[in-house]
Design a protein around this motif. Structure first.
Motif, short mmCIF file in Angstrom:
data_model
loop_
_atom_site.label_atom_id
_atom_site.label_comp_id
_atom_site.label_asym_id
_atom_site.label_seq_id
_atom_site.Cartn_x
_atom_site.Cartn_y
_atom_site.Cartn_z
N LYS A 142 -11.05 98.94 58.16
CA LYS A 142 -10.50 98.81 59.52
C LYS A 142 -11.58 98.35 60.47
O LYS A 142 -11.35 97.50 61.33
N THR A 143 -12.78 98.92 60.30
CA THR A 143 -13.88 98.61 61.22
C THR A 143 -15.19 98.50 60.46
O THR A 143 -15.33 98.99 59.34
N GLU A 144 -16.16 97.86 61.12
CA GLU A 144 -17.52 97.75 60.60
C GLU A 144 -18.50 98.25 61.66
O GLU A 144 -18.30 98.01 62.85
N TYR A 145 -19.54 98.90 61.19
CA TYR A 145 -20.51 99.49 62.11
C TYR A 145 -21.93 99.10 61.71
O TYR A 145 -22.21 98.78 60.55
N ARG A 159 -20.51 98.63 66.90
CA ARG A 159 -19.34 98.29 66.10
C ARG A 159 -19.06 96.80 66.23
O ARG A 159 -19.27 96.23 67.30
N ALA A 161 -16.74 93.62 66.73
CA ALA A 161 -15.48 93.35 67.43
C ALA A 161 -15.29 91.84 67.52
O ALA A 161 -16.25 91.07 67.57
N ARG A 177 -16.76 89.36 58.58
CA ARG A 177 -16.82 89.50 60.04
C ARG A 177 -18.23 89.16 60.53
O ARG A 177 -19.03 90.04 60.85
N ILE A 190 -16.81 102.93 72.05
CA ILE A 190 -16.50 102.97 70.62
C ILE A 190 -16.47 104.41 70.13
O ILE A 190 -17.17 105.27 70.65
#
Length: 251
Positions: A142-145, A159, A161, A177, A190
Motif C-alpha cells: 500500500k505504501t513505501e517508507y 513516505r 507519494a 515508485r 504521514i
C-alpha cells in the motif's frame, strides 16, 4: 569534520557539508592529510584513499559494500536470526519456477547495485525465467517508507507519494515508485504503521552501518512491513538535511 562522497557531485553530500560547515575531500588533487583525531563521514564510498583510512571513518567501506549489493545485503539480513522481515529471495531458478507455478509474481534483480528500479524485471506465471543473480517474490504494498537512522536510532521518517501533476488520468506504475514514475518523499501528515518502525529497528540492529536510509514497503492486508535495502548516500533536502546535521554534530 570532513566528508568523502562516492560521487564528487553528490547533492546530498554538498547539502550536508554546508549544514555542518564541514570540508568535502576532493577525489583528485586532494591535499587532505589523515590523522586519528579527524572524523570523516563516508558518503557511500566502497573504497577510500589511504589518507582517509588513518581517520575515524563513519560508515566503513566494508559495511557499505555489503549494503550496496542486494544479494549480500539480503544474505546479511537472513544470517541474523533476529533480522528484519525481507521478501523471500533465492538465486535458484528451480525455486523461481516453483514460485511461478504457485501463481506468485517474481522480481529478477539483474543489477545487484542498481537503484530507482534499475535492473528490475517482473516475471509473471507462464513467463520465461531470465538469467539473474537474484530473484525475490513480489510483495504487494500500500505504501513505501524511508527510515533514516544514525548510531542505532531513527532520526527521520518519510513516505513515498505521487506528485499531484501525475494524478491527471495518466497510467501510473505503482510497482516501481521512483522519481521518473512521479513519486517523491514526503513527511508531513504521514502515519507510520508500527511494523514499519519494528522492521526498521531490526534492520538497524542487523547492519554494520553507522547511518543510512532504510527503504521499506508495507502490506496493509497482512499488516506487515518488509525491508528492501539500506541507502548509504541518500538524497537529502530540507528537514532531512537538518536532522542529519544535528545527528552528526552530536557525535
Amino acid at each position: 569534520m570532513f566528508i568523502y562522497s562516492h560521487n564528487p557531485n553528490s547533492e546530498g553530500a554538498k547539502a550536508l557539508a554546508e549544514a555542518l560547515k564541514a570540508t568535502r575531500i576532493r577525489h583528485e588533487k586532494s591535499t587532505f592529510k589523515g590523522a586519528a583525531n579527524k572524523v570523516v563521514i563516508n558518503w557511500g564510498a566502497h573504497n577510500l584513499p589511504e589518507e582517509i583510512t588513518k581517520c575515524r571513518v563513519i560508515n566503513t567501506p566494508t559495511a557499505i559494500q555489503v549494503a550496496a549489493n542486494k544479494l549480500s545485503f539480503f544474505q546479511q539480513m537472513s544470517n541474523n536470526h533476529e533480522g528484519p522481515r525481507i521478501p523471500p529471495w533465492t538465486t535458484d531458478t528451480d525455486q523461481v519456477g516453483r514460485w511461478l507455478n504457485a501463481g506468485t509474481t517474481v522480481v529478477a534483480r539483474t543489477v545487484l547495485n542498481g537503484s530507482s528500479g534499475v535492473g528490475m524485471l517482473f516475471i509473471e506465471p507462464g513467463n520465461i525465467i531470465p538469467v539473474s543473480p537474484l530473484y525475490t517474490q513480489y510483495i504487494k504494498k500500500k505504501t513505501e517508507y524511508r527510515i533514516h537512522f544514525m548510531n542505532g536510532r531513527i532520526i527521520d521518517t518519510q513516505r513515498k507519494a505521487l506528485r499531484p501533476e501525475f494524478k491527471d488520468g495518466r497510467e501510473i506504475n505503482w510497482r516501481v515508485r521512483n522519481l521518473d514514475n512521479g513519486f517523491v518523499f514526503i513527511r508531513n501528515d504521514i502515519v507510520v504503521p508500527g511494523d514499519v518502525v519494528t522492521q526498521a529497528n531490526l534492520a538497524i540492529a542487523a547492519t554494520d552501518l553507522d547511518f543510512g536510509a532504510i527503504d521499506l514497503i508495507y502490506n496493509e492486508q497482512s499488516n506487515q512491513a518488509y525491508v528492501l535495502e539500506i541507502n548509504t548516500a541518500p538524497g537529502l533536502v530540507g528537514t532531512t538535511v537538518t536532522n542529519y546535521a544535528n545527528a552528526f554534530a552530536s557525535l
